[in-house]
Every structure is written in structure tokens, then in C-alpha cells.
Design an enzyme around this catalytic site. Sequence first.
Site, PDB file in Angstrom:
ATOM      1  N   ASP A 142       0.863  -1.183   0.000  1.00 19.59           N
ATOM      2  CA  ASP A 142       0.000   0.000   0.000  1.00 19.59           C
ATOM      3  C   ASP A 142       0.901   1.235   0.000  1.00 19.59           C
ATOM      4  O   ASP A 142       1.461   1.606   1.042  1.00 19.59           O
ATOM      5  CB  ASP A 142      -0.910   0.015   1.231  1.00 19.59           C
ATOM      6  CG  ASP A 142      -2.003  -1.051   1.175  1.00 19.59           C
ATOM      7  OD1 ASP A 142      -1.790  -2.078   0.500  1.00 19.59           O
ATOM      8  OD2 ASP A 142      -3.060  -0.860   1.796  1.00 19.59           O
ATOM      9  N   LYS A 153      -6.797   3.549  -3.379  1.00 21.61           N
ATOM     10  CA  LYS A 153      -7.252   3.513  -1.992  1.00 21.61           C
ATOM     11  C   LYS A 153      -7.481   4.929  -1.513  1.00 21.61           C
ATOM     12  O   LYS A 153      -6.711   5.838  -1.846  1.00 21.61           O
ATOM     13  CB  LYS A 153      -6.185   2.803  -1.147  1.00 21.61           C
ATOM     14  CG  LYS A 153      -6.435   2.755   0.346  1.00 21.61           C
ATOM     15  CD  LYS A 153      -5.302   1.991   1.029  1.00 21.61           C
ATOM     16  CE  LYS A 153      -5.386   2.075   2.552  1.00 21.61           C
ATOM     17  NZ  LYS A 153      -4.261   1.369   3.206  1.00 21.61           N
ATOM     18  N   LYS A 174     -10.215   0.400  -2.678  1.00 28.20           N
ATOM     19  CA  LYS A 174     -10.120   0.148  -1.244  1.00 28.20           C
ATOM     20  C   LYS A 174     -10.421   1.418  -0.456  1.00 28.20           C
ATOM     21  O   LYS A 174      -9.583   2.318  -0.401  1.00 28.20           O
ATOM     22  CB  LYS A 174      -8.721  -0.369  -0.874  1.00 28.20           C
ATOM     23  CG  LYS A 174      -8.541  -0.618   0.639  1.00 28.20           C
ATOM     24  CD  LYS A 174      -7.156  -1.155   0.960  1.00 28.20           C
ATOM     25  CE  LYS A 174      -6.934  -1.286   2.463  1.00 28.20           C
ATOM     26  NZ  LYS A 174      -5.596  -1.830   2.790  1.00 28.20           N
TER      27      LYS A 174
END
Length: 318
Positions: free
Chosen positions: A155, A218, A254
Amino acid sequence: MAERNPGCDLDLAWVENSYINLPSVQRRAATLTSSRTVKKQWQAAWLLRAITCTDLTTLGGDDTDGNVVRLCGKAAQPLRHDISASLGDWTKELTVAAVCVYPSRVPAAVAAARKADNKYGVAAVATGFPSGQYPLSTRLEEIKFAVASGATEIDVVINRTLALLNKWEELYAEVQAMREACGDAHMKVILGVGELGSLTTVYRASLVSMMAGADFIKTSTGKEGVNATLPIGLVMCRAIRNYHERTGFRVGFKPAGGIRTAKDSLAWLVLIKEELGNEWLNRDLFRLGASSLLTDIERQLFHHVTGRYAAAHELPMP
């Protein structure tokens, strides 16, 4: 996992000519929770799906290998055995999608995942999380360290300064470099939406990240003042849909930060189903970044099975 997004050439005309109508976004987002309800056994089924799409996260300054291993135990067996037995034996095989930790905690998480036959992934935050305000060389080394330690997902966080100043070529180049450093590990690009100033910038940063090869986009680090909200999620999902229509490549989504209740997870599942379709309703293309969400989902499933709500000590989390 789904076929990875290879990215494409940077289309500045598409990026710079994109604008978001805030009132329209707000009206559409409001309908997601005001006109949709899921009850009884259907709600239980949706909550079980939410579990399989959850990145169970611990990103505390006091993290130790011990609490990471305990968290991995919950990841491998997210429901109490008696709840699973009541819902059906197949739910005993249920796991979360991944455990998300800092790079230094990856070896402990990987060892625990191997004991669980790698039924879930190990994700690491990297690239100067949460600010991204570090030299690119340092951020790339952090990615390589996490991958070498066994992380299967990374991430990464963008440098929000580049997005705020409309330096799209530089942002594109940085995300491309991050993708290369990730190698076979899937890359989730964190936009830090609470620090991007407008929904138009959120949309443009989403496009640039996908063009540069993001496997997921995300919302947040969870450390900003504003994190995952449905209007922001709607804008990012529209960017994903538009990118898929133009290129044929699917990119995952996400939301993370502030997702704490089972009701929250249902709202996000509704958003994905209505904006992206059933193809995205799986762990390959949708994740929920959360630390306390699983406890409330388990609490709701306990109520579905027994007719009463559990006390906090009956559903412990590591």
C-alpha cells in the site's frame, strides 16, 4: 487474483479536462443509504462477504510481533467457532483478504500466514506512510524491503503535493517507479483524499495512478482529518469505471479510514455493486481497510444466530 492493470500512457488531456459536480455527487451518494436496505439472512450473507474483503489492519506506533501474530490468528479465523457452525460449516474456511502492517512487522505476519497455509495475503504500507514527504529513493527502498520480507501487497502513498500543484507528469513517473519496485506484489495506491482539496483533484489523481499501473486505488491512510466517505468513494469508483471503459483493464478499490460498523460495510458493498457491478464484489477487486470493523460484523452475526447482542468480552480482538 484478477489480471493486473499494466497501466497506459499518461493522457493529460483526459486528466486536465475532467471536472466533478459536487452537488450531483452528493445527491447520488445519498441514495445509496436512503433507498437500499438488506435484512435478515441476506444481511448476514453480505456481512460474510465483507469479511472476505477486509484488510485487517494494525498501524500503531506500539505494534510488536506479538500483537501482529495475534491479529493474524483473527485473520485466519475471523468468527467464533460456534457462530461459524450455526451459519454453516463452509464459513469455518472463511478468512479476511489480508493483514496490513508496517514493513518492519512483515516477517512476523508472513510467518503467521504460512502457518495458516497462506489463505490470506500480507500487505505492508510503504513509501513514507502516512505523509509521503520523503525522497523518492527512500520510498522505493522501503517498498523493496517490504517485498523482500515477503509482503504480497504494498500500500503505497502518493506525494499529495504533486497532485495539489497539478504536477501530473511527476506523479505518473513516481507511481510508475513504485509499481516497478513492487515487482510481483500487488500495488494499492493511497491518494490521501482528505488532503487533496477537491473531488476534481481526487478524480484526476485516481486516473493518473491507474494510468501508471495501480492495481488498486485507496482513499486514505486513516491518519487524515477526512478519510473514506461515500461521495469520495463514488468519485473514485466512477474513475475506475471510466478507466475500464477506455482501456479494458479492471482496477480495484479500497476505502479505508473511519469504517467501523457493519452498517458502514454494507453501504460500501452497495456502492460497489451499483457503480462497478458484481465483478468487483470480491477480494481481488474490492477491499475494506479497517481495524475495528470485524468486531462489529461478528457482533451482528452473533445477533443473527442467537437473537441477542454479545458483550464486548465475548468477541475479543487481539
